[in-house]
Enzyme design. Structure first.
Site, PDB file in Angstrom:
ATOM      1  N   ASP A 134      30.310  23.574 122.154  1.00  0.00           N
ATOM      2  CA  ASP A 134      29.439  22.647 121.423  1.00  0.00           C
ATOM      3  C   ASP A 134      28.807  23.374 120.239  1.00  0.00           C
ATOM      4  O   ASP A 134      28.648  24.598 120.263  1.00  0.00           O
ATOM      5  CB  ASP A 134      28.289  22.177 122.321  1.00  0.00           C
ATOM      6  CG  ASP A 134      28.738  21.146 123.348  1.00  0.00           C
ATOM      7  OD1 ASP A 134      29.933  20.843 123.413  1.00  0.00           O
ATOM      8  OD2 ASP A 134      27.858  20.658 124.080  1.00  0.00           O
ATOM      9  N   MET A 135      28.392  22.598 119.245  1.00  0.00           N
ATOM     10  CA  MET A 135      27.599  23.188 118.154  1.00  0.00           C
ATOM     11  C   MET A 135      26.172  22.670 118.304  1.00  0.00           C
ATOM     12  O   MET A 135      25.955  21.471 118.418  1.00  0.00           O
ATOM     13  CB  MET A 135      28.177  22.794 116.792  1.00  0.00           C
ATOM     14  CG  MET A 135      27.548  23.540 115.651  1.00  0.00           C
ATOM     15  SD  MET A 135      27.734  25.349 115.789  1.00  0.00           S
ATOM     16  CE  MET A 135      29.368  25.592 115.107  1.00  0.00           C
ATOM     17  N   ARG A 148      36.642  19.905 117.103  1.00  0.00           N
ATOM     18  CA  ARG A 148      36.104  18.559 117.377  1.00  0.00           C
ATOM     19  C   ARG A 148      35.055  18.293 116.299  1.00  0.00           C
ATOM     20  O   ARG A 148      34.075  19.024 116.179  1.00  0.00           O
ATOM     21  CB  ARG A 148      35.443  18.506 118.743  1.00  0.00           C
ATOM     22  CG  ARG A 148      34.665  17.210 118.958  1.00  0.00           C
ATOM     23  CD  ARG A 148      33.430  17.412 119.801  1.00  0.00           C
ATOM     24  NE  ARG A 148      33.794  17.781 121.138  1.00  0.00           N
ATOM     25  CZ  ARG A 148      33.005  18.534 121.924  1.00  0.00           C
ATOM     26  NH1 ARG A 148      31.865  18.996 121.491  1.00  0.00           N
ATOM     27  NH2 ARG A 148      33.388  18.826 123.127  1.00  0.00           N
ATOM     28  N   GLY A 178      26.736  15.138 114.027  1.00  0.00           N
ATOM     29  CA  GLY A 178      25.616  16.066 114.204  1.00  0.00           C
ATOM     30  C   GLY A 178      24.426  15.356 114.805  1.00  0.00           C
ATOM     31  O   GLY A 178      24.082  14.247 114.383  1.00  0.00           O
ATOM     32  N   HIS A 197      31.791   7.412 117.667  1.00  0.00           N
ATOM     33  CA  HIS A 197      31.961   6.029 118.140  1.00  0.00           C
ATOM     34  C   HIS A 197      32.026   5.084 116.952  1.00  0.00           C
ATOM     35  O   HIS A 197      31.930   3.876 117.119  1.00  0.00           O
ATOM     36  CB  HIS A 197      30.774   5.631 119.029  1.00  0.00           C
ATOM     37  CG  HIS A 197      30.418   6.671 120.023  1.00  0.00           C
ATOM     38  ND1 HIS A 197      29.505   7.662 119.770  1.00  0.00           N
ATOM     39  CD2 HIS A 197      30.901   6.907 121.258  1.00  0.00           C
ATOM     40  CE1 HIS A 197      29.427   8.466 120.813  1.00  0.00           C
ATOM     41  NE2 HIS A 197      30.260   8.036 121.729  1.00  0.00           N
ATOM     42  N   ARG A 203      20.463  10.943 122.514  1.00  0.00           N
ATOM     43  CA  ARG A 203      21.248   9.693 122.581  1.00  0.00           C
ATOM     44  C   ARG A 203      20.391   8.510 122.112  1.00  0.00           C
ATOM     45  O   ARG A 203      20.876   7.594 121.469  1.00  0.00           O
ATOM     46  CB  ARG A 203      21.754   9.397 124.007  1.00  0.00           C
ATOM     47  CG  ARG A 203      22.598  10.489 124.639  1.00  0.00           C
ATOM     48  CD  ARG A 203      23.950  10.693 124.009  1.00  0.00           C
ATOM     49  NE  ARG A 203      24.041  11.415 122.777  1.00  0.00           N
ATOM     50  CZ  ARG A 203      24.014  12.768 122.616  1.00  0.00           C
ATOM     51  NH1 ARG A 203      23.852  13.543 123.630  1.00  0.00           N
ATOM     52  NH2 ARG A 203      24.166  13.304 121.427  1.00  0.00           N
TER      53      ARG A 203
END
Ligand SMILES: Cc1cc2nc3c(=O)[nH]c(=O)nc-3n(C[C@H](O)[C@H](O)[C@H](O)COP(=O)(O)OP(=O)(O)OC[C@H]3O[C@@H](n4cnc5c(N)ncnc54)[C@H](O)[C@@H]3O)c2cc1C
Length: 304
Positions: free
Chosen positions: A125-126, A175, A179, A223, A285
């Site tokens: 992950d970043m 990927r 951000g 998405h 989220r």
């Protein structure tokens, strides 16, 4: 405000105690235990959707905890192999001890990648922009020994254009995401429209590289369906097959699209997060889609 709240320990300790928050969290994760994630991966696999597990947690402050996270991932790889499942893992450098020492973190990452099947990717992950340099050097160092390690890059950062250009000749599997952290305007595009456009420009570079290096993976962690349509049109006109285009989405978001992509022959994967340290991840989220706050509020009045 939400992204600032994601870093707030006082709120974190209180949020976890409220049932309505836990109910809202369950929309984005199948459960806190590995067995919940494995069951979700099985259900996804029946629909020809692959999965990526991430064990929630970040900014580990103690070496024993970083070691126990590493051991957890090693166990995960063995459980996936036993089932067997089309599941990969995605790890956060700060959860593996990056804040404590680069060497410690590298040692943990190396152990995980060394145990993974060479046909499967370990994704990195970043995190926030102050970790990008350290994460890139961890990635480059690991890639020299293991080709099956992939890296997340963020389209909102100005620097990503140069980072991607330096990684693609190394046959890096990337990927691309927009951000998820709160970044100042001198490091990241403040306007969403610019982030989206930069995403498309970077996606085209990745697809052209994929065409000349078929073994690298070009994955799009988004998405955003209009953006994905533009990307798939570009892939088709560049002569790539549908299966060469890998779309990665989060568990619980755009489920119908995840299934449609898989049915139509695209590579569709879902990132399944689990574990008890969900607070910061969940708040990010919410920040991505303020309408999710209504969803949390609805759970406040749901006593079922
Ligand atoms: C597989 C995967 C891995 C990721 N890894 C990282 C990482 O390592 N580092 C990092 O910084 N970020 C990561 N992210 C998060 C990413 O940066 C974005 O914050 C997130 O994907 C939302 O942006 P979007 O591309 O979906 O586009 P947006 O333009 O934000 O959203 C497009 C549409 O998707 C839907 N949507 C998006 N987010 C939500 C949501 N939370 N709830 C409900 N609907 C939503 C909405 O319909 C929205 O209109 C990852 C995302 C994915 C899918």
């Amino acid at each position: 405000m939400l992204l600032a709240a994601a870093q707030n320990a006082w709120l974190r300790d209180r949020a976890a105690k409220h049932k309505f928050v836990r109910r809202a969290v369950s929309r984005f994760m199948p459960g806190e235990d590995l067995t919940d994630a494995l069951a979700a991966a099985q259900r996804l696999q029946e629909k020809h959707i692959g999965s990526i597990f991430t064990y929630l947690g970040e900014n580990t402050k103690d070496a024993a905890e970083a070691q126990s996270v590493t051991e957890h991932y090693l166990e995960v790889l063995l459980r996936i192999r036993e089932q067997p499942l089309q599941t990969e893992v995605s790890v956060k450098p700060t959860q593996l001890g990056l804040d404590l020492s680069t060497e410690l973190c590298y040692g943990h990452l190396r152990q995980i990648v060394a145990l993974e099947h060479p046909q499967r990717m370990v994704w990195i992950d970043m995190e926030a922009s102050n970790y990008v340099d350290a994460t890139l050097s961890l990635y480059r160092r690991t890639l020299q020994e293991f080709p099956n390690v992939g890296l997340c890059l963020q389209a909102y950062l100005y620097r990503t254009t140069d980072d991607l250009a330096s990684l693609l000749p190394l046959r890096a599997s990337i990927r691309l995401v927009k951000g998820a952290y709160s970044e100042p305007p001198d490091v990241a595009f403040p306007r969403k429209v610019d982030v989206d456009e930069n995403y498309f420009v970077l996606a085209k570079e990745m697809l052209l590289a994929k065409k000349s290096q078929p073994r690298m993976r070009a994955a799009f962690g988004t998405h955003d369906m209009p953006l994905l349509r533009r990307i798939s049109e570009f892939a088709a006109t560049s002569g790539l097959r549908k299966g060469d285009l890998e779309v990665q989405m989060l568990y619980g978001i755009q489920g119908a699209e995840q299934e449609r992509l898989a049915r139509e022959g695209y590579t569709s994967r879902v990132l399944v997060a689990y574990g008890s340290h969900w607070y910061a991840w969940f708040i990010r989220r919410l920040a991505e889609r303020p309408a999710n706050l209504w969803f949390v509020a609805r759970n406040l009045f749901d006593f079922s």
